[in-house]
Write a protein that holds these residues in place. Sequence first.
Motif, short mmCIF file in Angstrom:
data_model
loop_
_atom_site.label_atom_id
_atom_site.label_comp_id
_atom_site.label_asym_id
_atom_site.label_seq_id
_atom_site.Cartn_x
_atom_site.Cartn_y
_atom_site.Cartn_z
N PRO A 110 10.79 10.06 -3.16
CA PRO A 110 10.37 11.16 -4.08
C PRO A 110 9.18 12.00 -3.35
O PRO A 110 8.29 11.72 -2.57
N CYS A 111 9.19 13.29 -3.74
CA CYS A 111 8.30 14.22 -3.53
C CYS A 111 6.76 14.02 -4.06
O CYS A 111 6.63 13.70 -5.08
N GLN A 154 0.86 -1.14 -0.15
CA GLN A 154 0.03 -0.02 0.07
C GLN A 154 1.02 1.41 -0.07
O GLN A 154 0.55 2.32 -0.65
N PHE A 155 2.04 1.45 0.87
CA PHE A 155 2.81 2.28 0.88
C PHE A 155 3.51 2.53 -0.77
O PHE A 155 3.43 3.74 -1.19
N ALA A 156 3.63 1.41 -1.41
CA ALA A 156 4.51 1.72 -2.71
C ALA A 156 3.36 2.08 -3.61
O ALA A 156 3.64 3.18 -4.45
N ILE A 157 2.18 1.95 -3.62
CA ILE A 157 1.06 2.51 -4.45
C ILE A 157 0.98 3.81 -4.15
O ILE A 157 0.59 4.51 -5.23
N ARG A 158 0.78 4.09 -3.03
CA ARG A 158 0.37 5.67 -2.67
C ARG A 158 1.49 6.68 -2.57
O ARG A 158 1.48 7.62 -3.29
N ASN A 159 2.73 5.95 -2.71
CA ASN A 159 4.01 6.96 -2.55
C ASN A 159 5.00 6.81 -3.77
O ASN A 159 5.70 7.67 -3.95
N GLU A 190 15.34 -0.62 -12.71
CA GLU A 190 14.64 0.57 -12.15
C GLU A 190 13.24 -0.38 -11.28
O GLU A 190 12.43 0.37 -10.88
N MET A 191 13.35 -1.57 -11.21
CA MET A 191 12.35 -2.45 -10.48
C MET A 191 12.14 -2.07 -9.20
O MET A 191 13.11 -1.66 -8.30
N ILE A 192 10.89 -2.11 -8.46
CA ILE A 192 10.70 -1.88 -7.10
C ILE A 192 10.41 -3.36 -6.46
O ILE A 192 9.61 -4.17 -7.00
N ILE A 193 11.20 -3.71 -5.50
CA ILE A 193 10.98 -5.00 -4.72
C ILE A 193 10.38 -4.77 -3.37
O ILE A 193 11.08 -3.98 -2.51
N ILE A 219 16.89 4.07 -3.13
CA ILE A 219 15.88 4.12 -2.01
C ILE A 219 15.70 2.39 -1.30
O ILE A 219 15.25 1.62 -1.84
N VAL A 220 15.94 2.53 0.03
CA VAL A 220 15.66 1.45 0.77
C VAL A 220 14.68 1.77 2.00
O VAL A 220 15.17 2.84 2.58
N ILE A 221 13.46 1.22 1.98
CA ILE A 221 12.56 1.78 3.11
C ILE A 221 12.17 0.43 4.05
O ILE A 221 11.88 -0.62 3.32
N ARG A 222 12.17 0.87 5.33
CA ARG A 222 11.37 -0.39 5.99
C ARG A 222 10.17 0.34 6.70
O ARG A 222 9.91 1.30 7.12
N ILE A 223 9.28 -0.52 6.69
CA ILE A 223 7.84 -0.29 6.99
C ILE A 223 7.55 -1.10 8.22
O ILE A 223 7.47 -2.24 8.39
N CYS A 224 7.06 -0.32 9.14
CA CYS A 224 6.74 -0.77 10.30
C CYS A 224 5.23 -0.18 10.76
O CYS A 224 5.05 0.93 11.09
N CYS A 225 4.06 -1.04 10.75
CA CYS A 225 2.91 -0.58 11.35
C CYS A 225 2.34 0.66 10.30
O CYS A 225 1.98 1.57 10.55
N GLY A 226 2.79 0.44 8.95
CA GLY A 226 2.42 1.59 8.05
C GLY A 226 3.13 2.58 7.64
O GLY A 226 2.95 3.63 7.17
#
Length: 129
Positions: A128-129, A14-19, A72-75, A111-118
């Motif tokens: 990205p802005c 959901q984060f990937a879709i929104r952001n 350019e893939m998002i994993i 970019i490397v992102i860790r998601i915890c509780c959204g």
Amino acid sequence: MTLITGGAYSGKTQFAIRNLSIRESEILDGAECLPEQLNSCRAMKNFHLFVKRYGTENGAELAEKIHAQNPEMIIITNEIGSGIIPMERSDRRWREETGRACCVIAAYSKIVIRICCGIPTVIKGELPC
């Protein structure tokens, strides 16, 4: 590349879709997609399950191939390296090779992102802005 990691059901997709300007229809599922599909996809969720299917011999090599095919893939992947060590040798191998694959992907990622509780925590790069 972009790597999004975190616990199961923590809001990674959901984060990937929104952001990240991606539609759900552009995201392959690593639980069922074929390696040939990776050439032209925008993203893959359940990368850890893709490794279980195709990378338990050499996760780092698998990640190198993915980067060469689609840099350019998002994993999107679950963190599976914490907690109790699996009893089955095959499950330990899967966990180790997934970790190795994610290290390679993180090294290539802008970019490397860790998601915890959204909630995202940027480990590398900037959103990205």
